[in-house]
Design an enzyme around this catalytic site. Structure first.
Site, PDB file in Angstrom:
ATOM      1  CG  ASP A 146      32.151  33.203  25.040  1.00 40.96           C
ATOM      2  OD1 ASP A 146      31.092  33.263  25.684  1.00 40.96           O
ATOM      3  OD2 ASP A 146      32.881  34.196  24.813  1.00 40.96           O
ATOM      4  CG  HIS A 173      32.076  30.640  29.309  1.00 47.28           C
ATOM      5  ND1 HIS A 173      31.732  31.954  29.085  1.00 47.28           N
ATOM      6  CD2 HIS A 173      33.112  30.385  28.478  1.00 47.28           C
ATOM      7  CE1 HIS A 173      32.514  32.477  28.167  1.00 47.28           C
ATOM      8  NE2 HIS A 173      33.354  31.541  27.774  1.00 47.28           N
ATOM      9  CB  CYS A 184      35.129  42.635  25.299  1.00 49.65           C
ATOM     10  SG  CYS A 184      36.718  42.096  25.979  1.00 49.65           S
ATOM     11  CG  HIS A 186      39.364  42.672  29.879  1.00 47.31           C
ATOM     12  ND1 HIS A 186      39.309  41.377  29.418  1.00 47.31           N
ATOM     13  CD2 HIS A 186      39.719  42.596  31.184  1.00 47.31           C
ATOM     14  CE1 HIS A 186      39.648  40.549  30.398  1.00 47.31           C
ATOM     15  NE2 HIS A 186      39.897  41.260  31.481  1.00 47.31           N
ATOM     16  NE  ARG A 221      32.682  37.029  31.282  1.00 47.40           N
ATOM     17  CZ  ARG A 221      33.218  37.499  30.154  1.00 47.40           C
ATOM     18  NH1 ARG A 221      33.767  36.656  29.313  1.00 47.40           N
ATOM     19  NH2 ARG A 221      33.182  38.784  29.874  1.00 47.40           N
ATOM     20  CB  SER A 312      42.630  38.638  29.934  1.00 46.01           C
ATOM     21  OG  SER A 312      42.317  39.482  28.856  1.00 46.01           O
ATOM     22  CB  SER A 314      42.609  42.599  28.127  1.00 46.94           C
ATOM     23  OG  SER A 314      41.789  42.305  27.019  1.00 46.94           O
TER      24      SER A 314
END
Length: 990
Positions: A146, A173, A184, A186, A221, A312, A314
């Site tokens: 990431d 990414h 984040c 989410h 992304r 995820s 989440s």
């Protein structure tokens, strides 16, 4: 322009830059490089391995690791990739040493440092296994990392990409959020940058990879699905999603329209597609319909474009989906094109929950709770878990080996030698895992402990009913398939199936290493095995003279003719010359059962001729199928059993004692092994069978076929592993050539010439056969020569003379080299082979006493690339033979005379694998034409037409043609043609 980048980034698969757009040319890349070309091996290998997995697997499922040890356990468990989450790094893995939310508050070097740390851990795991002598996998799986929002603009993206490459990341990414406000995916409050700004960041990342000469996989992304703000309206592509009526925020950000997130993601995905390898849109829920809408929109404009999906933590998965939907969620995503799927925070949740549960139980129950954890670890050991021996896990034994090296093997301070771990956690039956193995030749006495365990196992199986046959038994089958036989088979399956699966997985991992460029080498951790003057246990009297052995399938007439052929031994073959239909296998076992009891006879229905075994039959040996083949007609605990164990088990259970009463014994040929650990497994099987049947240790005798190039590098280790049972090695020349093509399938420099031009005088073949002779004779074992596949040509005396002369020359060469015997496929060749060996042996039964101190091949010499021509005639012959063989095989005949040669699965494997090799490496024929799939398809159709005129109406030519085209057109070389063909037969009820 992309063509020039194949020269700039040399280690890259064909087609890698298809559909990729660069806003710069190759000259700027050269300008930005330094004067010293640095190779980023981990990053390059990882990127290419990731790219291949993306194109060959239904999807890659990955978990986010938060420590190096977590990553190591993921690889050990069999995962093919690791995800490196910025969220987890922020929470508990950053270089500031603090805890942060996922808002890019941590130093930008934290991600690359975590990748470096994980690769260091994987390096240690690889070193440990290599030092122990059983490197079973390529530990350096691809790491997808990431890069957040790049920690700034294009220059920051350029620099962080370089840092990730230096650390060894395979993929990186970048997301389209504003770096200074990054959240984040989410969380709320996300601010997007303009589409063109995100494209610049992706271009900067690609430029960094090009400058480093690495084909890093770049993932774009977008957070547009739930983002509410946008920094600027400078890009027209974003304007339709701006809520102009809502006005701007206090910071000057534009507000985005509610409910337009999915369409915004699609628009941004389409814009980023030419600049990235995969597209990821961050979703709020696991919504399959939305995933489908996004995938179809992208692939309509960019067919075949791959995507990534964050499964995820989440999401409350059970609140959103049923257990059935969750179970098939990833497979359905993979079918849509979401090829990289990952659970970002798996490491964070597993480490927190696991420790909390242990601490909670420990608080209430003390050491009972910790002991419970240990027992769970022990239960996971059969699945490959090793961290219960924590000292070994981190490399204590590795550094003991270092100490032994620098002290000349005389260190008195080895850490593991008297450790509590060695005393309490190391099983007695395991090989010595550290340093140089001790050599202790075990006596042939039967271990009481092993026998007691085997008898207990037998008692347990006798009460079991979970053993099922999927085929009906016929009258007479009870000779070989009884309740007691099935109990014995079940005992073998339950004891050894997990290990069999482990060695098959190890084969795949070894092939990945070869594909990545590793070359075979001799083992360095088994030095004492090579240096110590040990011998095999011994060879029975009736196996001392094996000058000529005949091989063939187990049909009744063949069994009688082979036993009467005048050959010293007959190898009844359930492997390469038998199609493994249920009836073929059972009838073959019954034929051998009757032959051993003197009850076999045969009457030819057409001629009325009677066949019976004479007074001096050949000594009987049996070849079961290789470890790779299952027996799908026998289900034990719901699992198909091993074809190897079925063939071996049925024969030895029904015949071992009778053979001993006849003054001989249960003798076997063991095929298709690729390393000495597979020999160790066979040794365990032989010991278990002897204990179960109450026969002395070493009663069962085996000869191992050296028919894979990797096994040649471990010959001493194979002989040592089977020292109580082995009596010889055999040069399985046809499978050996096939293994050469298969091992180096990924490398164009190993292109082979016409099949007919690879002979035993070809350097790598000559070196291998001589090395087998040297190793065998040093240990008191027989070194058997290879197969003469010719058959007499009754219709042409001149051609027959030439063929027989070629056989004679081949056998004279083998005898002069030092072989103790050889193989023939036809009784008409037995006399020629006997004459050739008699002239050299001068009345002796063998020449085991002839050592070959002059033979010392190098690792490179054993794989020396063969030279020769590649012609259309060679291509046509390969195609014609494979079609003819497959057609017969699918009709149930596994040994077929074609063009004056006896073709079996091994020779057919050379033909079909060579076709694949020539196609996939664009081999040039001698006339200058390039072999491609179009040419091969045309030749297949032409050769099929020739076969149509030869075969009866009821044939399997269409099926054979379809299978062959599938084999040669697949991106990857199939391991064995018989695997797919066997499944087809089983589906048809055979």
């Amino acid at each position: 322009m992309n063509k020039a980048f194949y020269d700039l980034i040399r280690k890259v698969p064909a087609g890698r830059w298809d559909g990729i757009k660069r806003v710069y040319g190759p000259d700027i890349v050269r300008q930005l490089r330094s004067g010293v070309e640095i190779e980023y091996t981990l990053a390059t290998n990882g990127a290419n391995r990731l790219w291949k997995l993306l194109h060959t697997e239904p999807y890659i499922n990955s978990l986010g690791a938060i420590t190096g040890n977590q990553a190591m356990q993921m690889v050990r468990s069999g995962l093919n990739a690791i995800y490196m989450s910025g969220w987890q790094i922020a929470a508990d893995g950053n270089t500031a040493g603090s805890m942060y939310p996922d808002q890019s508050l941590y130093p930008s070097n934290s991600g690359p440092e975590m990748v470096r740390r994980v690769n260091k851990t994987l390096e240690r795991a690889s070193q440990i296994e290599n030092a122990e002598g059983h490197l079973s996998r390529d530990w350096f799986v691809p790491i997808v990392a990431d890069a957040e929002a790049g920690f700034g603009g294009p220059l920051n993206c350029f620099e962080i990409m370089k840092a990730y490459i230096e650390a060894g990341a395979a993929g990186v990414h970048f997301e389209d959020q504003l770096a200074s406000e990054k959240k984040c995916g989410h969380l709320g409050g996300k601010v997007l940058i303009p589409t063109n700004a995100h494209v610049r960041n992706l271009s900067a990342a690609r430029l960094a990879a090009d400058v480093c000469g690495v084909p890093t996989v770049i993932i774009s992304r977008t957070d547009a699905e739930s983002a509410t703000l946008l920094t600027s309206n400078i890009d027209e592509r974003d304007c339709e999603f701006i809520d102009t009526l809502a006005g701007r925020t206090a910071e000057g950000f534009f507000r985005l329209k509610q409910g337009s997130g999915l369409q915004h993601c699609i628009k941004r995905g389409l814009s980023a597609a030419p600049y990235s390898d995969l597209l990821w849109w961050e979703t709020s829920t696991p919504n399959m319909e939305h995933a489908k809408v996004f995938a179809e929109a992208i692939q309509k404009e960019f067919p075949g474009k791959m995507m990534a999906y964050n499964c995820s933590p989440s999401f409350n998965w059970r609140a959103n989906l049923s257990p059935e939907a969750i179970a098939k969620f990833q497979a359905e995503l993979g079918a849509m094109g979401y090829k990289f799927q990952f659970v970002t925070l798996a490491g964070f949740h597993s480490i927190n929950f696991g420790m909390f549960e242990l601490a909670r139980k420990y608080k209430d129950h003390g050491m009972s709770a910790y002991s419970e954890l240990q027992q769970a670890e022990f239960k996971s050991e059969p699945h490959g878990y090793t961290a219960v021996r924590h000292q070994r896990e981190v490399g204590t034994g590795y550094f003991d080996t270092v100490m032994l090296a620098v002290t000349g093997g005389k260190s008195s301070t080895l850490a593991l030698s008297e450790s509590t771990e060695a005393a309490q956690f190391t099983k007695e039956a395991e090989p010595i895992p550290y340093g140089l193995p001790a050599i202790a030749i075990q006596s042939a006495a039967e271990p009481a402990v092993a026998r007691a365990a085997a008898m207990q196992m037998k008692q347990n199986v006798s009460q079991d009913s979970s053993v099922q046959l999927t085929m009906d038994l016929e009258e007479g089958d009870e000779k070989v398939i009884s309740t007691e036989t099935m109990q014995f088979l079940a005992s073998l399956h339950r004891r050894f199936e997990k290990k069999r699966q482990q060695i098959l997985e190890a084969r795949k991992n070894r092939q990945l290493l070869l594909n990545a460029g590793q070359r075979p080498k001799f083992l360095t951790t088994t030095g004492d095995i090579k240096k110590t003057n040990w011998k095999i246990l011994g060879t029975p009297k009736d196996l001392q003279d094996r000058q000529v052995e005949i091989t063939g399938p187990c049909d009744r007439k063949m069994v009688i003719n082979a036993l009467n052929s005048g050959a010293k031994t007959y190898m009844a073959d359930f492997e390469d010359s038998t199609t493994p239909t249920w009836r073929n296998l059972i009838e073959g076992q019954k034929n051998l059962y009757d032959a051993i009891r003197g009850e076999i006879s045969f009457e030819d229905a057409q001629s009325g001729k009677q066949y019976k075994v004479g007074s001096k039959p050949a000594v009987l040996m049996v070849r079961p199928r290789g470890w790779h083949l299952p027996e799908l007609h026998v289900q034990i605990d719901g699992e198909p059993m091993s074809g190897s164990l079925f063939d071996f088990g049925v024969y030895v259970f029904n015949n071992a004692r009778k053979l001993l009463g006849n003054g001989t014994g249960p003798y076997f040929y063991l095929p298709k092994m690729e390393n000495y650990h597979e020999a160790e497994l066979w040794n365990e099987v032989l010991n278990a069978a002897e204990d179960y049947l109450k026969i002395p240790r070493g009663t069962i005798k085996v000869t191992v076929l050296v028919e894979h190039i990797l096994l040649t590098y471990e010959i001493d280790e194979v002989l040592y592993s089977l020292r109580d049972h082995i009596v010889g090695l055999n040069c399985g020349r046809w499978d050996y050539i096939f293994s050469y093509i298969k091992a180096f399938q990924n490398h164009r420099e190993f292109l082979t010439p016409n099949r007919s031009e690879i002979r035993m005088t070809t350097p790598f073949m000559r070196n291998y056969s001589r090395f087998v002779i040297k190793a065998c004779h040093q240990r008191g074992a027989h070194a058997m020569g290879g197969m003469a596949a010719q058959i007499p040509i009754k219709s042409n005396a001149e051609e027959n003379t030439k063929a027989l002369q070629a056989v004679r020359e081949d056998k004279v060469r083998e005898a002069n080299e030092g072989h103790d015997g050889t193989w023939v496929a036809h009784p008409g060749l037995v006399g020629i082979a006997i004459e050739a060996f008699a002239a050299t042996l001068n009345g002796k039964p063998n020449q085991v006493d002839r050592l070959r101190p002059d033979v010392n091949p190098s690792a490179a010499g054993l794989i020396e690339i063969p030279l020769g021509s590649r012609t259309e005639a060679g291509l046509r012959h390969n195609i014609n033979v494979t079609l003819g063989y497959l057609e017969a095989w699918l009709r149930g005949t596994g040994c077929v005379p074609l063009y004056n040669l006896m073709e079996d699965a091994a020779t057919a494997e050379i033909s079909r694998s060579q076709i694949w090799q020539w196609v996939h490496h664009n081999a040039q024929l001698d006339d200058g034409r390039t072999v491609d799939l179009g040419m091969v398809e045309n030749v297949i159709n032409e050769e099929k037409a020739k076969w149509i005129t030869k075969l009866q109406t009821q044939n399997r030519l269409d099926d054979a043609t379809n299978l062959l085209f599938k084999f040669v057109s697949d991106k990857n070389l199939k391991d064995f043609l018989t695997l797919d063909a066997y499944k087809k037969l089983v589906q048809e009820g055979h």
